[in-house]
Scaffold this motif. Structure first.
Motif, PDB file in Angstrom:
ATOM      1  N   VAL A 311       0.842  -1.201   0.000  1.00 46.06           N
ATOM      2  CA  VAL A 311       0.000   0.000   0.000  1.00 46.06           C
ATOM      3  C   VAL A 311       0.877   1.252   0.000  1.00 46.06           C
ATOM      4  CG1 VAL A 311      -1.655   1.340   1.363  1.00 46.06           C
ATOM      5  CG2 VAL A 311      -2.003  -1.122   1.046  1.00 46.06           C
ATOM      6  N   LEU A 312       1.935   1.224   0.798  1.00 46.79           N
ATOM      7  CA  LEU A 312       2.851   2.373   0.825  1.00 46.79           C
ATOM      8  C   LEU A 312       3.498   2.593  -0.542  1.00 46.79           C
ATOM      9  CD1 LEU A 312       4.681   2.010   4.262  1.00 46.79           C
ATOM     10  CD2 LEU A 312       3.112   3.828   3.580  1.00 46.79           C
ATOM     11  N   ARG A 313       3.894   1.515  -1.192  1.00 50.19           N
ATOM     12  CA  ARG A 313       4.508   1.651  -2.527  1.00 50.19           C
ATOM     13  C   ARG A 313       3.514   2.255  -3.510  1.00 50.19           C
ATOM     14  NH1 ARG A 313       6.450  -3.775  -1.525  1.00 50.19           N
ATOM     15  NH2 ARG A 313       8.676  -3.775  -1.006  1.00 50.19           N
ATOM     16  N   ALA A 314       2.275   1.769  -3.466  1.00 50.51           N
ATOM     17  CA  ALA A 314       1.261   2.285  -4.392  1.00 50.51           C
ATOM     18  C   ALA A 314       0.959   3.746  -4.107  1.00 50.51           C
ATOM     19  CB  ALA A 314      -0.006   1.443  -4.282  1.00 50.51           C
ATOM     20  N   ALA A 315       0.878   4.109  -2.829  1.00 51.32           N
ATOM     21  CA  ALA A 315       0.610   5.502  -2.465  1.00 51.32           C
ATOM     22  C   ALA A 315       1.759   6.398  -2.925  1.00 51.32           C
ATOM     23  CB  ALA A 315       0.415   5.624  -0.956  1.00 51.32           C
ATOM     24  N   ALA A 316       2.993   5.925  -2.744  1.00 56.17           N
ATOM     25  CA  ALA A 316       4.160   6.704  -3.166  1.00 56.17           C
ATOM     26  C   ALA A 316       4.145   6.932  -4.667  1.00 56.17           C
ATOM     27  CB  ALA A 316       5.440   5.979  -2.747  1.00 56.17           C
ATOM     28  N   GLU A 317       3.784   5.918  -5.435  1.00 57.29           N
ATOM     29  CA  GLU A 317       3.756   6.050  -6.885  1.00 57.29           C
ATOM     30  C   GLU A 317       2.683   7.041  -7.323  1.00 57.29           C
ATOM     31  OE1 GLU A 317       4.837   5.790 -10.721  1.00 57.29           O
ATOM     32  OE2 GLU A 317       5.918   5.087  -8.943  1.00 57.29           O
ATOM     33  N   ARG A 318       1.543   7.033  -6.651  1.00 62.43           N
ATOM     34  CA  ARG A 318       0.494   8.000  -6.992  1.00 62.43           C
ATOM     35  C   ARG A 318       0.958   9.423  -6.708  1.00 62.43           C
ATOM     36  NH1 ARG A 318      -5.349   5.446  -5.043  1.00 62.43           N
ATOM     37  NH2 ARG A 318      -5.160   3.445  -6.145  1.00 62.43           N
ATOM     38  N   LEU A 319       1.627   9.605  -5.587  1.00 61.12           N
ATOM     39  CA  LEU A 319       2.140  10.933  -5.265  1.00 61.12           C
ATOM     40  C   LEU A 319       3.174  11.386  -6.299  1.00 61.12           C
ATOM     41  CD1 LEU A 319       2.604  10.593  -1.395  1.00 61.12           C
ATOM     42  CD2 LEU A 319       0.790  11.840  -2.594  1.00 61.12           C
ATOM     43  N   ARG A 320       4.040  10.473  -6.696  1.00 61.03           N
ATOM     44  CA  ARG A 320       5.080  10.806  -7.668  1.00 61.03           C
ATOM     45  C   ARG A 320       4.478  11.240  -9.003  1.00 61.03           C
ATOM     46  NH1 ARG A 320       9.826   7.552  -7.417  1.00 61.03           N
ATOM     47  NH2 ARG A 320       8.417   5.810  -6.976  1.00 61.03           N
ATOM     48  N   ARG A 321       3.429  10.526  -9.428  1.00 59.01           N
ATOM     49  CA  ARG A 321       2.799  10.832 -10.714  1.00 59.01           C
ATOM     50  C   ARG A 321       1.998  12.129 -10.683  1.00 59.01           C
ATOM     51  NH1 ARG A 321       0.791   5.368 -10.773  1.00 59.01           N
ATOM     52  NH2 ARG A 321      -1.267   6.318 -10.471  1.00 59.01           N
ATOM     53  N   ALA A 322       1.551  12.549  -9.476  1.00 57.47           N
ATOM     54  CA  ALA A 322       0.631  13.681  -9.380  1.00 57.47           C
ATOM     55  C   ALA A 322       1.322  15.032  -9.344  1.00 57.47           C
ATOM     56  CB  ALA A 322      -0.247  13.522  -8.134  1.00 57.47           C
ATOM     57  N   ILE A 353      -2.866  21.912  -5.548  1.00 57.67           N
ATOM     58  CA  ILE A 353      -2.012  20.714  -5.671  1.00 57.67           C
ATOM     59  C   ILE A 353      -2.285  19.760  -4.513  1.00 57.67           C
ATOM     60  CG2 ILE A 353       0.371  19.895  -5.687  1.00 57.67           C
ATOM     61  CD1 ILE A 353       1.144  22.563  -7.025  1.00 57.67           C
ATOM     62  N   ALA A 354      -2.410  20.282  -3.299  1.00 62.59           N
ATOM     63  CA  ALA A 354      -2.677  19.425  -2.148  1.00 62.59           C
ATOM     64  C   ALA A 354      -4.007  18.695  -2.312  1.00 62.59           C
ATOM     65  CB  ALA A 354      -2.688  20.259  -0.867  1.00 62.59           C
ATOM     66  N   ASN A 355      -5.049  19.390  -2.792  1.00 61.70           N
ATOM     67  CA  ASN A 355      -6.337  18.726  -2.999  1.00 61.70           C
ATOM     68  C   ASN A 355      -6.252  17.658  -4.089  1.00 61.70           C
ATOM     69  OD1 ASN A 355      -7.712  20.146  -1.013  1.00 61.70           O
ATOM     70  ND2 ASN A 355      -8.198  21.855  -2.391  1.00 61.70           N
ATOM     71  N   ARG A 356      -5.382  17.884  -5.079  1.00 58.77           N
ATOM     72  CA  ARG A 356      -5.192  16.853  -6.108  1.00 58.77           C
ATOM     73  C   ARG A 356      -4.576  15.595  -5.486  1.00 58.77           C
ATOM     74  NH1 ARG A 356      -2.426  19.624  -9.882  1.00 58.77           N
ATOM     75  NH2 ARG A 356      -0.343  18.768  -9.538  1.00 58.77           N
ATOM     76  N   LEU A 357      -3.652  15.784  -4.544  1.00 60.66           N
ATOM     77  CA  LEU A 357      -3.044  14.637  -3.866  1.00 60.66           C
ATOM     78  C   LEU A 357      -4.065  13.915  -2.997  1.00 60.66           C
ATOM     79  CD1 LEU A 357       0.424  16.124  -2.822  1.00 60.66           C
ATOM     80  CD2 LEU A 357      -0.171  14.849  -4.878  1.00 60.66           C
ATOM     81  N   VAL A 358      -4.931  14.684  -2.339  1.00 61.61           N
ATOM     82  CA  VAL A 358      -6.011  14.062  -1.544  1.00 61.61           C
ATOM     83  C   VAL A 358      -6.888  13.202  -2.444  1.00 61.61           C
ATOM     84  CG1 VAL A 358      -8.099  14.514  -0.205  1.00 61.61           C
ATOM     85  CG2 VAL A 358      -6.020  15.850   0.242  1.00 61.61           C
ATOM     86  N   ALA A 359      -7.231  13.717  -3.614  1.00 62.30           N
ATOM     87  CA  ALA A 359      -8.068  12.966  -4.552  1.00 62.30           C
ATOM     88  C   ALA A 359      -7.355  11.713  -5.052  1.00 62.30           C
ATOM     89  CB  ALA A 359      -8.451  13.863  -5.731  1.00 62.30           C
ATOM     90  N   GLU A 360      -6.052  11.827  -5.325  1.00 63.07           N
ATOM     91  CA  GLU A 360      -5.290  10.676  -5.817  1.00 63.07           C
ATOM     92  C   GLU A 360      -5.315   9.523  -4.819  1.00 63.07           C
ATOM     93  OE1 GLU A 360      -3.616   9.783  -8.495  1.00 63.07           O
ATOM     94  OE2 GLU A 360      -3.967  11.570  -9.694  1.00 63.07           O
ATOM     95  N   LEU A 361      -5.246   9.842  -3.535  1.00 61.50           N
ATOM     96  CA  LEU A 361      -5.186   8.797  -2.521  1.00 61.50           C
ATOM     97  C   LEU A 361      -6.560   8.406  -1.987  1.00 61.50           C
ATOM     98  CD1 LEU A 361      -1.986   9.826  -0.532  1.00 61.50           C
ATOM     99  CD2 LEU A 361      -2.239   8.091  -2.299  1.00 61.50           C
ATOM    100  N   SER A 362      -7.608   9.009  -2.521  1.00 59.57           N
ATOM    101  CA  SER A 362      -8.967   8.647  -2.093  1.00 59.57           C
ATOM    102  C   SER A 362      -9.443   7.369  -2.776  1.00 59.57           C
ATOM    103  CB  SER A 362      -9.937   9.791  -2.384  1.00 59.57           C
ATOM    104  OG  SER A 362      -9.609  10.931  -1.604  1.00 59.57           O
ATOM    105  N   ASP A 363      -8.935   7.100  -3.971  1.00 60.80           N
ATOM    106  CA  ASP A 363      -9.331   5.872  -4.669  1.00 60.80           C
ATOM    107  C   ASP A 363      -8.711   4.671  -3.973  1.00 60.80           C
ATOM    108  OD1 ASP A 363     -10.774   7.264  -6.542  1.00 60.80           O
ATOM    109  OD2 ASP A 363      -9.076   7.436  -7.942  1.00 60.80           O
ATOM    110  N   PRO A 364      -9.457   3.570  -3.843  1.00 57.49           N
ATOM    111  CA  PRO A 364      -8.937   2.378  -3.161  1.00 57.49           C
ATOM    112  C   PRO A 364      -7.662   1.859  -3.837  1.00 57.49           C
ATOM    113  CG  PRO A 364     -11.295   2.187  -3.496  1.00 57.49           C
ATOM    114  CD  PRO A 364     -10.856   3.380  -4.292  1.00 57.49           C
TER     115      PRO A 364
END
Length: 419
Positions: A311-322, A353-364
């Motif tokens: 989960v941490l790896r997936a979250a990190a990748e989403r943050l990197r892409r965003a 930008i912060a709200n975009r990160l919140v949205a990225e990590l809201s998806d399961p």
């Protein structure tokens, strides 16, 4: 005759009455004999299969033994092959001419069995020494390449074969530049000739990192040390080479781990602090986002640390892409992350930008066909003072992140450093 090691003897002798008893004595002692009757045949036989030694008659029809010796000595082989002249008593001029042509010893005719046996024992000892040295060279883990003054390869040991992908038979006699990529292969001969003319060393006597080329065409880094050795035939050069591919990959890995998180590949805490200090030393604005995942402890407790790591790896990748390529995303520790936004100097843009990160990590996040729902609370701080420290910015963003958690989670809150 002591059992030292049998030799392959090339015997050039046109007189059958002299050749037959010598050949019989050699074969009875276990040696292998190739008998030819002219200088031309001797040179051709030498080129077909390099013998351990040569018995060369001085006077033969056609090409004589002196010219044949001169031509044989001009043939490059990877070990010393002694040439013993056979001449009649009193033929001093022939003997001197033979030695000047490169002969190493002589026997007088008719050849005495006892003298022949003594000479062969001496040659066997020399051959044994050469085989021992050759075995040592072939079993050294570094590649050893011996070249002549024209750049042609004389010796190519087993380690060099493995390193470059060529068997020795495919490189011996060819220019060593075949082991180099452009532009080095095109410049090698000029460098070598310049050294022979000026004796100004650029590579000879030094060790350095260079680039090699394998038979496959692959380019690789290698260590090269070159030493000059003098031989009766002139200068030779010994190159000691070591493949640096794995060594440099390991060094790069070590350096990467020093500044990157091993689990996520993001910048680690030390790298984040250094980046903040660097950015604070410059006048350009930036924003710092401090993130803490919501609901991550439940994932760890319910599904184990293996799933938590995924989960941490997936979250990190989403943050990197965003975020943009100029921004920096790092793992601060545990499930805490820091995002440094280059050039951001107003609240609205930082919030967007912060709200975009919140949205990225809201998806399961799906791990092993199981959905894991997490969120993220974010504290935002903009660098507004030229004297602000990295510690102050992190404390302010961390405090804002905790207020985001206290007021409902999965949201971003802006903070300002004191002063």
């Amino acid at each position: 005759m002591t059992q030292l090691g049998k030799l392959h003897v090339l015997m050039a002798e046109d007189a059958r009455a002299i050749a037959l008893p010598v050949q019989a004595a050699l074969e009875q002692a276990g040696h292998r004999v190739t008998h030819v009757t002219s200088g031309e045949e001797a040179v051709a036989a030498f080129e077909r299969e390099t013998p351990d030694m040569v018995l060369m008659d001085v006077v033969m029809p056609g090409m004589g033994g002196i010219e044949a010796t001169r031509r044989i000595k001009a043939i490059r082989v990877d070990h010393w092959v002694p040439v013993i002249m056979t001449t009649s008593l009193g033929a001093d001029e022939d003997l001197v001419a033979g030695i000047e042509a490169g002969a190493d010893d002589y026997l007088t005719k008719p050849v005495s069995p006892n003298v022949l046996e003594a000479r062969m024992r001496s040659m066997q000892r020399i051959a044994a020494i050469q085989r021992s040295l050759g075995s040592i060279i072939d079993n050294i883990i570094e590649g050893i390449i011996l070249i002549d003054r024209d750049g042609k390869i004389i010796k190519f040991n087993h380690a060099a074969e493995t390193m470059f992908g060529y068997p020795a038979r495919e490189v011996v006699g060819r220019n060593v530049s075949m082991l180099m990529p452009p532009p080095y292969c095109d410049e090698h001969d000029r460098y070598l000739q310049r050294y022979l003319q000026t004796r100004e060393p650029h590579i000879v006597g030094k060790a350095r990192r260079v680039i090699g080329r394998r038979k496959s065409g692959d380019i690789f880094p290698m260590y090269l040390g070159v030493t000059e050795v003098m031989t009766p035939e002139g200068e030779n050069f010994i190159g000691l080479v070591r493949d640096l591919t794995r060594e440099e990959a390991m060094q790069a890995r070590i350096e990467h781990l020093a500044w990157h998180d091993a689990l996520t590949g993001l910048a680690n805490r030390g790298s984040l602090w250094q980046t903040m200090e660097t950015w604070l030393a410059a006048p350009e604005p930036f924003a710092l986002l401090f993130l803490d995942l919501d609901g991550f402890k439940k994932v760890n407790d319910s599904h184990g640390h293996g799933t938590g790591d995924e989960v941490l790896r997936a979250a990190a990748e989403r943050l990197r892409r965003a975020v943009a390529g100029t921004d920096v995303v790092g793992r601060f520790g545990g499930d805490e992350f820091v995002v440094l936004l280059a050039g951001v100097d107003d609240d609205a843009r930082a919030f967007a930008i912060a709200n975009r990160l919140v949205a990225e990590l809201s998806d399961p996040i799906i791990v092993d066909n199981h959905q894991h729902s997490i969120g993220v609370s974010i504290g935002i701080v903009l660098r507004r003072r030229s004297d602000a420290s990295a510690q102050e910015l992190v404390r302010a963003a961390d405090a804002a992140m905790y207020r985001a958690k206290e007021t409902g989670r999965n949201r971003a809150i802006l903070a300002r450093p004191k002063g």
